[in-house]
Design a protein around this motif. Structure first.
Motif, mmCIF file in Angstrom:
data_model
loop_
_atom_site.group_PDB
_atom_site.id
_atom_site.type_symbol
_atom_site.label_atom_id
_atom_site.label_comp_id
_atom_site.label_asym_id
_atom_site.label_seq_id
_atom_site.Cartn_x
_atom_site.Cartn_y
_atom_site.Cartn_z
ATOM 1 N N ARG B 224 0.905 -1.172 -0.109
ATOM 2 C CA ARG B 224 0.057 0.020 0.240
ATOM 3 C C ARG B 224 0.934 1.236 0.073
ATOM 4 O O ARG B 224 0.365 2.311 -0.224
ATOM 5 N N GLN B 272 -0.506 1.514 -6.404
ATOM 6 C CA GLN B 272 -1.785 0.836 -6.640
ATOM 7 C C GLN B 272 -2.964 1.780 -7.063
ATOM 8 O O GLN B 272 -3.954 1.563 -7.440
ATOM 9 N N ASP B 273 -2.371 3.148 -7.192
ATOM 10 C CA ASP B 273 -3.061 4.305 -7.874
ATOM 11 C C ASP B 273 -2.713 4.539 -9.398
ATOM 12 O O ASP B 273 -3.268 5.293 -10.086
ATOM 13 N N ILE B 340 -3.490 7.886 -14.258
ATOM 14 C CA ILE B 340 -3.426 8.330 -12.664
ATOM 15 C C ILE B 340 -4.561 9.325 -12.295
ATOM 16 O O ILE B 340 -4.883 10.392 -12.988
ATOM 17 N N LYS B 341 -5.257 9.157 -11.099
ATOM 18 C CA LYS B 341 -6.322 9.835 -10.609
ATOM 19 C C LYS B 341 -5.999 11.169 -10.226
ATOM 20 O O LYS B 341 -4.822 10.795 -9.251
ATOM 21 N N SER B 344 -5.822 10.732 -6.537
ATOM 22 C CA SER B 344 -5.264 9.676 -5.673
ATOM 23 C C SER B 344 -3.824 10.257 -5.105
ATOM 24 O O SER B 344 -3.129 9.702 -4.317
#
Lengths: 230, 355
Positions: B224, B272-273, B340-341, B344
């Motif tokens: 994470r 993870q993003d 990529i958000k 995020s």
């Protein structure tokens, strides 16, 4: 509460013996307490036992051992007389020595507890800032243990003032020279009609003891306030 | 100045055996609790004597010196201010031995502790204590700064209060800094080099950007927490709160960028993003789409796989499932798109003034 001349002499001598014993023993007690609290070395248990010996031995035994060791013909006594001209046998200095030795364990215990309460990490921090060991002790440890040192000094002083068994065994009961407050009270109680004079000395002994405790409490509170920085 | 550390130490069933170099700038010692981080800095400071080892500073033997002659500024997790002294006395204590009193006003100004000088440590907040501890360490005129999780005892707002001071410290002082942490965001923001410790060994070491983008570092950082750190330049701040940043492979829009236009910042983009797409996505709510090339694919111990991506010279890290690798037919050298958000990339992961 007026004392007669003999009473005053005993009181003055007791204070002299108590103050001398405390002042001479205190630096040594701080050092020994620091060794016991902060250092690991061979013979540490033996040193600890030796320091506590006067607390557990009958005072008469301590006094007799002092007589053997520090009397005029004792090895330590002869050496000190020949080297420094220092005589203990049947002198007030002997009374101070006996009083100091009897009070020593009490001083060491109080100071050791205070040192153990100081976080060694604070001392480590001072060392990383460039302070050599002795400076760390003087600038960090000593100020922080001051209440404990004061408490130890007062305990030692009270013990020194009240010391009887070892003193009378070692230096006898010579008025004006080795007759401290307890010895004087004891002597007065041995003669008919001595109770009146004895009771006055008893009251003075109480005043000194209570005064010492009150003084130390007051000093310790002041020091604690200064250290806590409130 | 370069610090070289080689240590072997065994204690309580734990076996530490490490060797690494720390050059100018911030070197992060990163690892979980019990990885041996504090043992290493204590050995460098001289507070712990390792079983075997050699520590040199610019080639000169350093570990033979007693603690007080090593001239390391040590900032502890718990500040360790002297409780019986005022803040000013605490600072003077350091300059008494460090003899750098001329820097006092500058350091006090840099750390914003001028108003605290007459106070006692007991009356300071955690963040204030830590700033004073920093100042005290600096005033000892150190050849090396050791920081052992200086922010770990602080809550979020206090951390945010200190971090800008650490940025300034790094920029304004030339001494090497050994920074112990188990917080990836701190490391990503501050460090230039990174030494990843695991089980008493050095698992990975190197420049921060390389280590953070290394797929092999993913299990060490935690799935994470893993993610590449990128350099970006702030192009403009939009009126809708979105800022545009320039990366090597194009521009991306992010929320909550504080740095001024033109500033170079670091972005930590969690693995993870990052989504992967074989074709350039259309009609997607995420606006940040970068063309990338797969450098390496590393299957994880679990169902996941870490994929190192090249984005026009920048390194990115993506974490996808092994099943996705199979069904998409991902292979090394393949060209595709990373998504990529904007929301995020956390604000805390965006740091100003970093290089």
């Amino acid at each position: 509460m007026m004392l007669d001349a003999a009473g005053w002499t005993a009181l003055r001598l007791s204070l002299l013996v108590g103050v001398t014993a405390t002042l001479v023993a205190l630096p040594l007690a701080i050092w020994i307490a620091w060794l016991l609290a902060r250092r690991e070395f061979w013979g540490k248990s033996a040193l600890n036992a030796l320091v506590h010996l006067p607390l557990v031995l009958p005072p008469v035994v301590t006094g007799y051992l002092l007589l053997i060791g520090f009397g005029r013909n004792g090895p330590a006594g002869r050496f000190l007389e020949e080297t420094f001209g220092l005589v203990f046998a049947f002198r007030w200095t002997g009374a101070a020595l006996a009083a100091g030795i009897m009070g020593f364990p009490l001083m060491v215990r109080a100071i050791r507890l205070a040192i153990e309460a100081v976080d060694p990490k604070i001392e480590d921090a001072a060392r990383t800032l460039g302070a050599p060991g002795w400076a760390v002790f003087g600038s960090i440890t000593l100020p922080l243990i001051l209440p404990g040192v004061l408490a130890g000094a007062v305990m030692g002083f009270a013990k020194a003032i009240g010391e009887f068994g070892a003193t009378i065994t070692f230096v006898a009961n010579i008025p004006g020279e080795t007759q401290t407050l307890p010895s004087a009270i004891y002597a007065l109680l041995q003669v008919p009609g001595g109770e009146d004079a004895a009771i006055k000395l008893v009251i003075w002994a109480c005043i000194i003891a209570l005064g010492a405790v009150a003084l130390s409490e007051w000093l310790a509170r002041r020091v604690a306030r200064r250290i806590a920085g409130a | 100045m370069t610090l070289s550390v080689a240590l072997r130490h065994r204690f309580g069933g734990f076996d530490l055996d490490v060797a690494f170099d720390a050059g100018p700038g911030v070197t992060a010692l990163f690892g979980r609790s019990g990885a041996g981080k504090t043992t290493i800095v204590n050995a460098v400071a001289g507070l712990l004597r390792p079983d075997h080892g050699q520590i040199t500073l610019d080639g000169t033997r350093f570990d033979t010196l007693p603690v007080h002659r090593r001239r390391v500024g040590y900032v502890f997790q718990d500040a360790r201010l002297f409780p019986h002294m005022t803040v000013a006395d605490n600072l003077d204590y350091a300059s008494r031995y460090g003899a750098r009193a001329s820097d006092r006003p500058r350091i006090i100004e840099m750390l914003g502790i001028g108003a605290l000088l007459d106070r006692r440590p007991a009356t300071l907040s955690g963040g204030e204590k830590q700033r004073v501890a920093l100042g005290r360490a600096l005033l000892s005129n150190p050849r090396l700064l050791l920081m052992d999780e200086p922010l770990a005892a602080l809550d979020g707002p206090r951390k945010a209060e200190i971090l800008p001071y650490l940025d300034r410290l790094k920029a304004e002082t030339g001494v090497p800094i050994l920074y112990v942490s188990h917080a990836v965001d701190e490391v990503a923001r501050l460090a230039d080099h990174m030494v990843l410790l695991a089980g008493g060994r050095v698992a990975r070491a190197g420049p921060l950007f390389d280590v953070m983008a290394d797929p092999a570092a993913v299990p060490l950082l935690g799935v994470r927490e893993a993610g590449a750190v990128l350099r970006a330049r702030v192009v403009e701040h939009g009126e809708d709160g979105l800022s545009t940043l320039q990366l090597a492979a194009g521009t991306i829009q992010l929320l909550g960028v504080q740095a001024p236009v033109g500033a170079e910042v670091r972005l930590r983009v969690l693995a993870q993003d990052v989504l992967l797409s074989l074709t350039e996505p259309q009609g997607l709510s995420a606006q940040n789409i970068l063309p990338v090339t797969i450098r390496t694919i590393r299957a994880g111990d679990g169902p996941g796989a870490a994929i190192a991506l090249d984005a026009g010279g920048d390194a990115l890290l993506a974490r996808v499932t092994g099943r996705a690798v199979q069904s998409m037919g991902l292979v090394e050298g393949q060209q595709l798109f990373a998504v990529i958000k904007a929301t995020s990339v956390a604000q805390s992961a965006i740091s100003g003034g970093a290089t």
